[in-house]
Motif scaffolding. Structure first.
Motif, PDB file in Angstrom:
ATOM      1  N   PRO A 295      30.906  16.402  38.597  1.00 13.70           N
ATOM      2  CA  PRO A 295      31.012  15.285  37.674  1.00 13.70           C
ATOM      3  C   PRO A 295      29.627  14.717  37.346  1.00 13.70           C
ATOM      4  CG  PRO A 295      31.470  14.503  39.885  1.00 13.70           C
ATOM      5  CD  PRO A 295      31.235  15.995  39.986  1.00 13.70           C
ATOM      6  N   VAL A 296      29.494  14.202  36.139  1.00 14.85           N
ATOM      7  CA  VAL A 296      28.231  13.602  35.696  1.00 14.85           C
ATOM      8  C   VAL A 296      28.496  12.226  35.091  1.00 14.85           C
ATOM      9  CG1 VAL A 296      27.104  15.819  35.219  1.00 14.85           C
ATOM     10  CG2 VAL A 296      28.335  14.645  33.381  1.00 14.85           C
ATOM     11  N   ARG A 297      27.452  11.409  35.073  1.00 12.76           N
ATOM     12  CA  ARG A 297      27.421  10.174  34.286  1.00 12.76           C
ATOM     13  C   ARG A 297      26.550  10.496  33.081  1.00 12.76           C
ATOM     14  NH1 ARG A 297      28.892   5.273  37.107  1.00 12.76           N
ATOM     15  NH2 ARG A 297      28.735   4.424  35.018  1.00 12.76           N
ATOM     16  N   SER A 298      26.938  10.009  31.909  1.00 15.21           N
ATOM     17  CA  SER A 298      26.182  10.370  30.710  1.00 15.21           C
ATOM     18  C   SER A 298      25.969   9.171  29.800  1.00 15.21           C
ATOM     19  CB  SER A 298      26.893  11.494  29.947  1.00 15.21           C
ATOM     20  OG  SER A 298      28.155  11.069  29.493  1.00 15.21           O
ATOM     21  N   GLU A 299      24.971   9.313  28.941  1.00 21.15           N
ATOM     22  CA  GLU A 299      24.620   8.291  27.953  1.00 21.15           C
ATOM     23  C   GLU A 299      24.159   9.026  26.691  1.00 21.15           C
ATOM     24  OE1 GLU A 299      24.124   4.353  26.637  1.00 21.15           O
ATOM     25  OE2 GLU A 299      24.854   4.963  28.600  1.00 21.15           O
TER      26      GLU A 299
END
Length: 176
Positions: free
Chosen positions: A91-95
């Motif tokens: 899983p990743v956090r993205s912007e």
């Protein structure tokens, strides 16, 4: 090395590439600076001085990785690679954010790296419109970290990127 000496060193090692990555863009290539041992050491020292007080360095994909790792070693901290979208396993956090020539996405791991409460300096090679650095700061903030500072080798001052980063403290070694 003085501020003037650093600026002169950077300017003497920078090459300009017209119409890259799109027509009308004047790309500032710092590859010759990074390939010069004395130049890389001087820039690393200057960026590390600006980053004092951080407990983690975030390097922006891709040239920020080079600088971020070198600065982290100088500071005795870890380094976090802030990747372009699609380069990390989930899983990743993205912007997602606007570039001067389109949109892009930055990502960091959603687990495996504890960011809550960390004081992070963001390192990159060039500050243009500020979109990439601002997106990185927001992304770190979503994970509980505080971006305390942004430090770059080159600032394209006419593009107003520094304004997009307020109230974040910004250090550039050469502004043109």
């Amino acid at each position: 090395m003085t501020t003037t000496d650093i600026a002169t060193l950077i300017a003497s090692h920078m090459r300009e590439v017209s119409d890259f990555p799109e027509p009308g863009i004047q790309f500032k290539d710092l590859t010759p600076l990074f390939a010069d041992a004395a130049g890389l050491a001087a820039v690393t020292d200057a960026l590390a001085e600006a980053a004092r007080g951080a407990d983690l360095v975030a390097g922006i994909d891709a040239r920020g990785f080079l600088l971020g790792a070198a600065v982290a070693i100088r500071l005795g901290t870890g380094v976090l690679a802030v990747r372009k979208g699609g380069k990390l396993p989930p899983p990743v956090r993205s912007e997602t954010y606007q570039l001067e020539y389109g949109t892009a996405t930055l990502e960091i791991p959603a687990d495996g790296v504890e960011l809550s409460g960390r004081r992070v300096v963001i390192i990159d090679d060039v500050l243009a419109t500020g979109g990439t650095l601002a997106a990185a700061a927001r992304l770190l903030g979503h994970c509980g970290a505080t971006a305390t500072h942004a430090a770059v080798v080159l600032e394209l001052a006419a593009l107003g990127g520094r304004d997009a980063l307020a109230p974040l403290t910004v250090t550039s070694l050469l502004a043109i």
